[in-house]
Write an enzyme that holds these catalytic residues in place. Structure first.
Site, PDB file in Angstrom:
ATOM      1  N   CYS A  37      -7.010   1.056 -44.526  1.00 59.95           N
ATOM      2  CA  CYS A  37      -6.330   0.624 -45.749  1.00 59.95           C
ATOM      3  C   CYS A  37      -7.210   0.886 -46.962  1.00 59.95           C
ATOM      4  O   CYS A  37      -8.428   0.755 -46.918  1.00 59.95           O
ATOM      5  CB  CYS A  37      -5.986  -0.860 -45.665  1.00 59.95           C
ATOM      6  SG  CYS A  37      -4.623  -1.226 -44.557  1.00 59.95           S
ATOM      7  N   GLU A 288      -8.765 -14.404 -36.906  1.00 55.35           N
ATOM      8  CA  GLU A 288      -8.787 -14.360 -38.363  1.00 55.35           C
ATOM      9  C   GLU A 288      -7.495 -14.961 -38.916  1.00 55.35           C
ATOM     10  O   GLU A 288      -6.417 -14.770 -38.357  1.00 55.35           O
ATOM     11  CB  GLU A 288      -8.985 -12.935 -38.876  1.00 55.35           C
ATOM     12  CG  GLU A 288      -7.823 -11.989 -38.655  1.00 55.35           C
ATOM     13  CD  GLU A 288      -8.032 -10.656 -39.349  1.00 55.35           C
ATOM     14  OE1 GLU A 288      -9.172 -10.166 -39.360  1.00 55.35           O
ATOM     15  OE2 GLU A 288      -7.051 -10.102 -39.870  1.00 55.35           O
ATOM     16  N   SER A 314      -9.726 -12.132 -42.799  1.00 54.34           N
ATOM     17  CA  SER A 314      -9.715 -10.692 -42.966  1.00 54.34           C
ATOM     18  C   SER A 314     -10.523 -10.324 -44.203  1.00 54.34           C
ATOM     19  O   SER A 314     -10.685 -11.128 -45.125  1.00 54.34           O
ATOM     20  CB  SER A 314      -8.266 -10.220 -43.134  1.00 54.34           C
ATOM     21  OG  SER A 314      -8.215  -8.954 -43.726  1.00 54.34           O
TER      22      SER A 314
END
Length: 401
Positions: A37, A288, A314
């Site tokens: 990402c 997470e 995260s």
């Protein structure tokens, strides 16, 4: 659009700010190309760490996936790997205490993921390097914040790359005497040699040491009666008004429970969401809490509600989200003693995280507390639960007690 935009959009949908159609459009636009990402999440943070350690070639952490530059880097990396293998080079030549501290400073300077603390501590343990949780706080106090990227700002990793990437950050830190350069670097012998050809920071996307975004780096380590062995927060992603916060505890025993509480509207401004039994043992595996953290922001609560957990977040997390609370609740720690409505005090500048209970009250509650049944058990999960170390030690496995 990146993955964090989708998670925050889920909160905006709950709030009624966007429609189902708009949420679906955001989902479709989030990951439009290969690669990690385009944000400073854990993937890119750890790629920056690898480059800072000298494993990766210059700009390998931030280059656009499958671009011509990327293909050229892949070929160069293959050539270097073959040469390194022939010369007998080893990973331990790169993974030294000095190298780990360099890498931590780079991560801190660009507002990297709090997960880097776990990974670097675990790595240090594997090579017997004397790196501790406290070091991240002292390094952060000494390392100014030079850049912020999605989700902490509108800038992307592509912007970071075009501004000079990791080499530019390392050159700026080296010029300020903040990193050691007499260390090995893939392809060029030493970091000192590599940084001779590195670009300087542009002063906008990447700031100078003289004009940083903040005097301290991206992370802070908090202590107090709620976190005797520490807790970690990405302070660069916390709004100024939430760096000091006091509020009533809203206690959840799992990620699912806090999600349900948020989605049902059972959270008010000023609350402190306490999510426990999500640490290395309690998870098991230290899940997470990226979706609850993003829901918090998307629902417009990031300016008024804090989140405290023995789990992790995260790299895409922003807002007043404190994780890695150690010891964890599953170890019979103070976090397990917190009850609904207890007053929690958070003071990031003072590095404090506490609950307004006396030591005697905490001890009494722990004697009377009944932990929930394990979320998952059997086979390796039971072995992991028995051997997992705390987040303050990297959450790895150990058989030496």
């Amino acid at each position: 659009m990146v993955a964090s935009d989708v998670k925050e959009a889920m909160g905006r949908r709950v709030r009624g700010e966007i429609s189902e159609t708009q949420l679906a459009a955001i989902e479709r636009c989030a990951c439009t190309a290969p690669g990690a990402c385009n944000m400073m999440g854990t993937a890119v943070t750890m790629a920056c760490i690898a480059e800072a350690l000298g494993f990766g070639l210059p700009h390998a952490a931030t280059v656009e996936a499958l671009s011509q530059d990327h293909i050229a880097l892949i070929r160069s990396a293959g050539e270097w790997i073959a040469t390194a293998a022939k010369d007998g080079a080893t990973a331990r030549q790169h993974i030294t205490l000095a190298g780990l501290k360099n890498a931590a400073r780079v991560g801190l300077a660009v507002g990297g993921s709090s997960n880097m603390v776990l990974h670097l501590l675990a790595l240090a343990r594997e090579v017997d390097a004397d790196l501790a949780l406290d070091d991240f706080d002292s390094l952060s106090r000494q390392t100014p914040l030079l850049g912020k990227f999605k989700p902490s700002s509108d800038l992307t990793v592509t912007d970071f790359h075009h501004a000079g990437g990791v080499p530019a950050v390392m050159r700026e830190l080296a010029d300020g005497g903040l990193i050691e350069t007499d260390l090995p670097a893939a392809g060029l012998g030493t970091l000192e040699r590599r940084l001779e050809d590195a670009p300087g920071v542009d002063g906008e996307v990447l700031r100078t040491l003289e004009s940083p975004l903040a005097e301290e780096g991206g992370l802070a380590v908090l202590y107090g009666n709620l976190a005797p062995k520490g807790a970690v927060v990405k302070q660069s992603a916390v709004l100024p008004q939430m760096r000091v916060h006091t509020g009533p505890a809203r206690v959840c025993e799992s990620e699912e429970q806090v999600r349900e509480r948020l989605l049902s509207g059972d959270v008010a401004e000023g609350d402190v969401l306490v999510i426990r039994y999500e640490g290395p043992r309690g998870g098991p595996g230290m899940r997470e809490l990226s979706i609850p953290a993003a829901l918090l922001v998307g629902m417009g609560l990031g300016e008024s509600v804090a989140m405290v957990t023995d789990g992790r977040y995260s790299g895409a997390t922003r807002g007043p989200c404190i994780g890695h609370v150690a010891p964890e609740a599953a170890a019979g720690a103070p976090l397990a003693a917190v009850c609904e409505g207890d007053t929690i005090d958070i003071d990031i500048p003072a590095r404090r995280l506490s609950v307004r209970l006396s030591d005697d009250e905490i001890a009494q509650r722990l004697r009377e507390h009944h932990a929930p049944a394990p979320k998952a058990s059997g086979g390796f999960l039971d072995i992991y639960r028995a051997l997992a170390r705390g987040a303050d030690e990297g959450a790895g496995l150990s058989v030496d007690g």
